[in-house]
Design an enzyme around this catalytic site. Structure first.
Site, PDB file in Angstrom:
ATOM      1  N   GLY A   1       1.888   6.790  14.224  1.00 54.54           N
ATOM      2  CA  GLY A   1       2.843   6.072  13.380  1.00 54.54           C
ATOM      3  C   GLY A   1       2.136   5.370  12.245  1.00 54.54           C
ATOM      4  O   GLY A   1       0.954   5.620  12.001  1.00 54.54           O
ATOM      5  N   ASN A   2       2.859   4.509  11.542  1.00 54.46           N
ATOM      6  CA  ASN A   2       2.210   3.720  10.482  1.00 54.46           C
ATOM      7  C   ASN A   2       2.805   2.320  10.456  1.00 54.46           C
ATOM      8  O   ASN A   2       3.730   2.007  11.187  1.00 54.46           O
ATOM      9  CB  ASN A   2       2.327   4.428   9.123  1.00 54.46           C
ATOM     10  N   ARG A   3       2.239   1.474   9.594  1.00 58.57           N
ATOM     11  CA  ARG A   3       2.594   0.047   9.590  1.00 58.57           C
ATOM     12  C   ARG A   3       3.841  -0.294   8.780  1.00 58.57           C
ATOM     13  O   ARG A   3       4.128  -1.467   8.584  1.00 58.57           O
ATOM     14  CB  ARG A   3       1.436  -0.752   8.994  1.00 58.57           C
TER      15      ARG A   3
ATOM     16  N   ALA B   1       7.979   5.479   4.587  1.00 53.80           N
ATOM     17  CA  ALA B   1       6.555   5.836   4.673  1.00 53.80           C
ATOM     18  C   ALA B   1       6.475   7.049   5.598  1.00 53.80           C
ATOM     19  O   ALA B   1       6.422   6.915   6.830  1.00 53.80           O
ATOM     20  CB  ALA B   1       5.750   4.680   5.229  1.00 53.80           C
TER      21      ALA B   1
END
Ligand code: CTP
Length: 369
Positions: free
Chosen positions: A174-176, A242
């Site tokens: 995943g990402n932030r 994102a």
């Protein structure tokens, strides 16, 4: 900004604090500075009147048009938008008298927020907390801008948040991304009268009501959801999500056990949703976001112009993420560039940035463009 404390407000916060912060003397009384007719002029000049916190007593006085102090006089003399952010104990909020008074104010066109739930005075908790300062500020900005720019009759599709790419049944890449920018855009577009389809991946904030919400997980899900939404021929697509660039080549059926040694993840490239959808819908206004790590504004624009050409979309919203700090934070600094050579920069809350992006979008949607 003019601060008008009630007598009770001055029991909690001293006049000196309000005066130092606002740079002006404050008073609760209509009998101070009578020569400047403040009880009429403050309200007449205001663009917006915000009462925070609005107590049960204040709501009762305001709903019945009682003009017993400078603030209630101001309410009667203004034609500006009025926003009230209530704060009181649950029992007082839920009391039929308060509910009736709130309904009277709302019928009159005043914007009364719902209080938050949570810890109240003492040990009690429940509905009645003052909404967070940030959410009041966001609401006020939306109310201010919503009256001046209009996206009424427009349908805007917005993606928000991060994507999660399955690795094994319990793990993902995943990402932030917090989803804040995309959600702020959705709220701002709603405030400006647009119909909004919000395609949300992983977000760590509350999603707005009033949108057509589509929840997705992976980049592949998001691509399908965007393609489906484009079939409705929206006026614009804003890709604020994102999206993961890579995914594990084949998600595993079984959970990886740690006894089996440190595993390697083989990745493959995800399809670029923005580029593909821009190619498939050349007539639609499509905005992308780009986070670049560069040292100067010139480098940001140069990188942005190159990316605008490769993505093939109408405009790009550029963030310089050099040194981190944008993901999850309230403030942002953006530069918008478009295909016609247009360029604009803004610094402020993500909510303010959302309005700036929508103002540019309105311009891109206008027939003159
Ligand atoms: N985006 C997309 N699909 C992807 C990756 C990104 O639609 N698979 C969109 C994002 O929603 C955003 C923009 O493309 O609007 C972000 O581009 P960015 O991540 O800056 O560019 P990349 O193409 O990933 O290039 P790089 O990271 O190499 O700069």
């Amino acid at each position: 900004m003019t601060v008008i404390p009630t007598v009770n407000a001055l029991r909690f916060v001293g006049a000196a604090t309000f005066e130092a912060l606002s740079g002006e003397p404050v008073t609760s009384s209509v009998w101070d500075g009578v020569d400047s007719v403040r009880h009429i002029h403050i309200g007449a000049k205001a663009d917006i009147v915000v009462i925070a916190p609005a107590t049960a007593d204040f709501i009762a006085r305001a709903s019945h048009g009682i003009a017993s102090d400078l603030l209630t006089n101001t309410l009667l003399s203004t034609s500006a938008t009025v926003v009230l952010a209530p704060a009181m104990h649950s029992q007082m909020w839920e009391h039929p008298a308060t509910q009736h008074n709130v309904a009277l104010l709302r019928d009159r066109g005043h914007l009364v927020l719902n209080p938050d739930e949570g810890r109240l005075t003492g040990e009690d908790s429940g509905i009645g907390r003052l909404p967070s300062p940030q959410s009041i500020l966001d609401f006020v900005e939306n109310a201010l801008v919503g009256t001046t720019h209009s996206l009424a009759g427009r349908h805007i599709v917005i993606t928000a948040g991060g994507t999660r790419e399955n690795w094994d049944p319990v793990r993902f890449l995943g990402n932030r991304s917090s989803g804040k920018q995309g959600v702020a855009l959705a709220r701002a577009a709603l405030a400006q009268g647009a119909a909004v389809t919000l395609i949300a991946g992983s977000v760590d904030i509350e999603l707005p009501s009033g949108v057509t919400l589509v929840r997705v997980e992976s980049a592949e899900n998001m691509l399908q959801a965007v393609r489906l939404a484009m079939k409705e021929e929206p006026d614009a697509l804003i890709m604020a999500a994102a999206v993961a660039d890579f995914r594990p080549i084949a998600p595993l059926e079984e959970k990886i056990k740690k006894g089996a040694g440190v595993p390697a993840i083989e990745l493959t490239l995800n399809e670029d949703i923005l580029a593909s959808v821009a190619r498939e819908n050349p007539e639609t206004v499509i905005l992308g976001f780009a986070a670049e790590t560069v040292d100067s504004q010139e480098q940001l624009i140069a990188a942005g112009r190159e990316k605008l050409a490769t993505k093939g979309c109408t405009a790009l919203v550029l963030n310089n993420v050099h040194g981190g700090g944008i993901f999850g934070s309230e403030n942002t600094e953006i530069t918008i560039i478009d295909r016609r050579g247009g360029q604009a920069s803004f610094t402020g809350s993500k909510n303010f940035a959302a309005h700036a992006v929508l103002a540019h979008l309105s311009y891109l949607l206008s027939p003159l463009h």
